[in-house]
Scaffold this active site. Structure first.
Site, PDB file in Angstrom:
ATOM      1  N   ASP A  66      17.344  14.711  18.782  1.00 14.26           N
ATOM      2  CA  ASP A  66      17.078  13.801  19.898  1.00 14.26           C
ATOM      3  C   ASP A  66      16.683  12.413  19.425  1.00 14.26           C
ATOM      4  OD1 ASP A  66      14.621  14.612  18.894  1.00 14.26           O
ATOM      5  OD2 ASP A  66      14.154  15.876  20.606  1.00 14.26           O
TER       6      ASP A  66
ATOM      7  N   ASN B  88       4.980  22.989  26.264  1.00 16.10           N
ATOM      8  CA  ASN B  88       5.529  23.504  27.527  1.00 16.10           C
ATOM      9  C   ASN B  88       6.807  24.322  27.288  1.00 16.10           C
ATOM     10  OD1 ASN B  88       7.395  21.584  26.852  1.00 16.10           O
ATOM     11  ND2 ASN B  88       7.112  20.307  28.683  1.00 16.10           N
TER      12      ASN B  88
ATOM     13  N   HIS C 298       9.398  23.355  25.461  1.00 15.27           N
ATOM     14  CA  HIS C 298      10.644  22.613  25.279  1.00 15.27           C
ATOM     15  C   HIS C 298      11.175  22.775  23.852  1.00 15.27           C
ATOM     16  CE1 HIS C 298       8.576  18.507  24.158  1.00 15.27           C
ATOM     17  NE2 HIS C 298       8.789  19.224  23.087  1.00 15.27           N
TER      18      HIS C 298
ATOM     19  N   GLU D 107      13.307  19.858  28.638  1.00 13.53           N
ATOM     20  CA  GLU D 107      12.075  20.194  29.330  1.00 13.53           C
ATOM     21  C   GLU D 107      12.293  21.400  30.252  1.00 13.53           C
ATOM     22  OE1 GLU D 107       9.594  18.823  28.188  1.00 13.53           O
ATOM     23  OE2 GLU D 107       9.645  16.637  28.141  1.00 13.53           O
TER      24      GLU D 107
HETATM   25  P1  PGA Z   1       5.317  18.591  17.269  1.00 15.49           P
HETATM   26  O1  PGA Z   1       6.400  18.622  18.409  1.00 15.49           O
HETATM   27  O2  PGA Z   1       5.971  19.120  16.042  1.00 15.49           O
HETATM   28  O3  PGA Z   1       4.948  17.135  17.139  1.00 15.49           O
HETATM   29  O4  PGA Z   1       4.178  19.435  17.722  1.00 15.49           O
HETATM   30  C1  PGA Z   1       7.188  19.745  18.616  1.00 15.49           C
HETATM   31  C2  PGA Z   1       8.035  19.510  19.831  1.00 15.49           C
HETATM   32  O5  PGA Z   1       7.530  18.928  20.799  1.00 15.49           O
HETATM   33  O6  PGA Z   1       9.200  19.906  19.813  1.00 15.49           O
END
Ligand code: PGA
Length: 245
Positions: A67, A136, A138, A143
């Site tokens: 992304d 959450n 994702h 999302e």
């Molecule tokens: P993080 O993010 O590694 O910064 O915890 C993971 C994500 O949101 O996919």
């Protein structure tokens, strides 16, 4: 899903890096799916260490990032373009032309999504996709509520994701509101997936992943339908959840 538990974040990172290095030793032209965020940074450190010590080559490797934020300049310290350069690409011998990251500054974002998806089809499939887990549920920036059939698309980031990522920005207002992300179907197309789960704040999501049902309300749950998923989780997650380390 195979679950590998590690005693520390460091051990999680070494385990993931070693897995990738082994893949590259067997297939120097592998296609890797890259993730950003806090979790994979140490894994990248170990890949760099290995590059220095063992000269593992990335010359024929192709990478696709999951992304990119919309409307951040490439050289903005918080763009995923900058992240990848900082944490990996400037330290290895990767060929620039083989690096693919969605262009969040494209004039026509819909066309950019189509272009990226086509690239994935033409140069893929991804051999090993690295994923982080959102609080959450994702994966990428898909999302809750994103259709499992989704391909690369523009998303509006949820408030919880913007808040989770605000730690990297001067303030919450500076966190972009939109991003381009590979879709869930695009991610599921990878031959193998490694999901990295670290930190107490991921314990609830981890439990839901293991024990919850497959539902678009919790995007990561689709991974249960993938034939080759490894979850690497560290003790900080396990201690918070009912799963014993
Ligand atoms: P993080 O993010 O590694 O910064 O915890 C993971 C994500 O949101 O996919």
């Amino acid at each position: 899903m195979d679950i590998i538990t590690t005693t520390s974040y460091e051990a999680l990172s070494i385990t993931a890096a070693n897995y990738i290095i082994e893949k590259l030793n067997n297939n120097p032209s592998a296609v890797l799916g890259m993730a950003t965020g806090g979790t994979p940074t140490k894994m990248y450190e170990f890949l760099i260490k290995d590059r220095i010590q063992n000269n593992t080559s990335y010359q024929n490797v192709t990478t696709f990032n999951l992304d990119e934020y919309v409307n951040l300049a490439k050289n903005d310290a918080n763009s995923y373009f900058s992240y990848m350069n900082k944490h990996l690409f400037t330290h290895i011998d990767i060929t620039k032309q083989n690096v693919f990251i969605p262009d969040g500054l494209a004039e026509n974002l819909e066309d950019e999504c189509k272009r990226y998806e086509q690239l994935l089809q033409d140069k893929g499939p991804v051999d090993v996709q690295i994923l982080g887990l959102g609080e959450n549920g994702h994966i990428g920036f898909n999302e809750p509520g994103t259709p499992f059939t989704s391909r690369t698309h523009v998303v509006e980031l949820t408030e919880s994701t913007r808040q989770a990522n605000a730690r990297f920005f001067p303030s919450l207002e500076d966190v972009p509101t939109h991003a381009i992300t590979m879709g869930i179907a695009s991610i599921m197309n990878a031959k193998e997936i490694i999901l990295l789960v670290s930190g107490k704040n991921k314990a609830d999501a981890f439990e839901r992943l293991l024990h919850g049902k497959i539902s678009e309300d919790f995007p990561a749950s689709i991974l249960k339908n993938h034939p080759c998923v490894k979850i690497i989780a560290d003790r900080s997650v396990l201690e918070q959840s009912s799963i014993i380390a």
